[in-house]
Design an enzyme around this catalytic site. Structure first.
Site: not given
Ligand code: DX5
Ligand code: ZN
Length: 229
Positions: A72, A12, A37, A141, A41
């Site tokens: 998101m 990500s 990824h 999630m 947001m």
């Molecule tokens: C959270 C995101 C994730 C986030 C994951 O809202 O959707 O993709 O970047 O990050 P880590 O692996 O640091 O939890």
């Molecule tokens: Zn994500």
């Protein structure tokens, strides 16, 4: 080394250094990532605002890997086209973000990209059961969406296992992706529960090691690779 299921890693970019995002994406690509990824947001569905379609288009020029765009975003229907045009290969929407998730799924498919639906930690599997057959990917999630670096929610292991059982029962090929708190301690546990695509942010983009070392550590923790360094 284990001969387990094929597991994909999806770094990500939320935790990447945005001042050299292209290089970071190229590094993840070279290091053997399977997807990139991208966390979008909107400041409504979750409090923060991150990036939009122009940044997706910029990333597109730095990798041949599928771009796994995680929206998101509240009621994202009007935004789908711009992410497809920017080069998204997979678009995942949240089931909580729109009362007509079936309409969204149709819209994404109609535009010729793969479609995913994400479930927040509190959202039960039954919310997605009826549309599972339409999906290329279902995202559990494992933290509350909104930021990187949060701890993995242990209670999600049962949810992953139940969803794995449901997909297998219905003989569905949708990829089971998990997102949040995935690192060398949690990766093998989510795979054991049935996850097949692991999103990982803070564990991969950090100041302690290179992206390559971090991805390799996760692969070693999964037993799919021998340590080289
Ligand atoms: C959270 C995101 C994730 C986030 C994951 O809202 O959707 O993709 O970047 O990050 P880590 O692996 O640091 O939890
Ligand atoms: Zn994500």
């Amino acid at each position: 080394m284990k001969d387990g299921p094929k597991v994909k890693l999806a770094p990500s970019i939320l935790s990447a250094d945005f001042s050299c995002l292209g290089e970071q994406v190229a590094e993840a690509t070279k290091a053997g990532a399977d997807y990139i990824h991208i966390d979008v947001m909107d400041g409504h569905f979750v409090p923060k605002i991150t990036i939009g379609a122009p940044v997706v288009a910029a990333i597109r020029r730095w990798t041949h890997l599928p771009l796994d765009v995680h929206l998101m975003v509240e009621s994202p229907q009007p935004q789908i086209k711009q992410f497809v045009d920017a080069g998204a290969d997979i678009i995942t929407v949240h089931i909580e973000a729109d009362p007509d998730v079936s309409g969204l799924v149709r819209e994404i498919k109609r535009r010729g990209v793969r479609v995913g639906v994400a479930l927040n930690p509190v959202t039960p599997i039954r919310a997605v059961s009826k549309i599972l057959a339409e999906l290329d990917l279902v995202l559990v999630m494992t933290v509350n969406p909104g930021s990187a670096g949060q701890p993995f929610i242990e209670g999600m292991l049962d949810k992953i296992a139940c969803l794995r059982a449901e997909l297998d029962k219905q003989k569905l090929a949708a990829e089971l992706e998990v997102d949040g708190g995935i690192n060398t301690r949690t990766a093998s546990r989510v795979v054991e529960a049935g996850a097949r695509v692991l999103v990982t942010g803070a564990a991969v983009f950090n100041s302690r090691q290179t992206v390559g070392q971090a991805l390799e550590e996760i692969q070693v923790s999964l037993g799919v690779k021998k340590r080289l360094f």
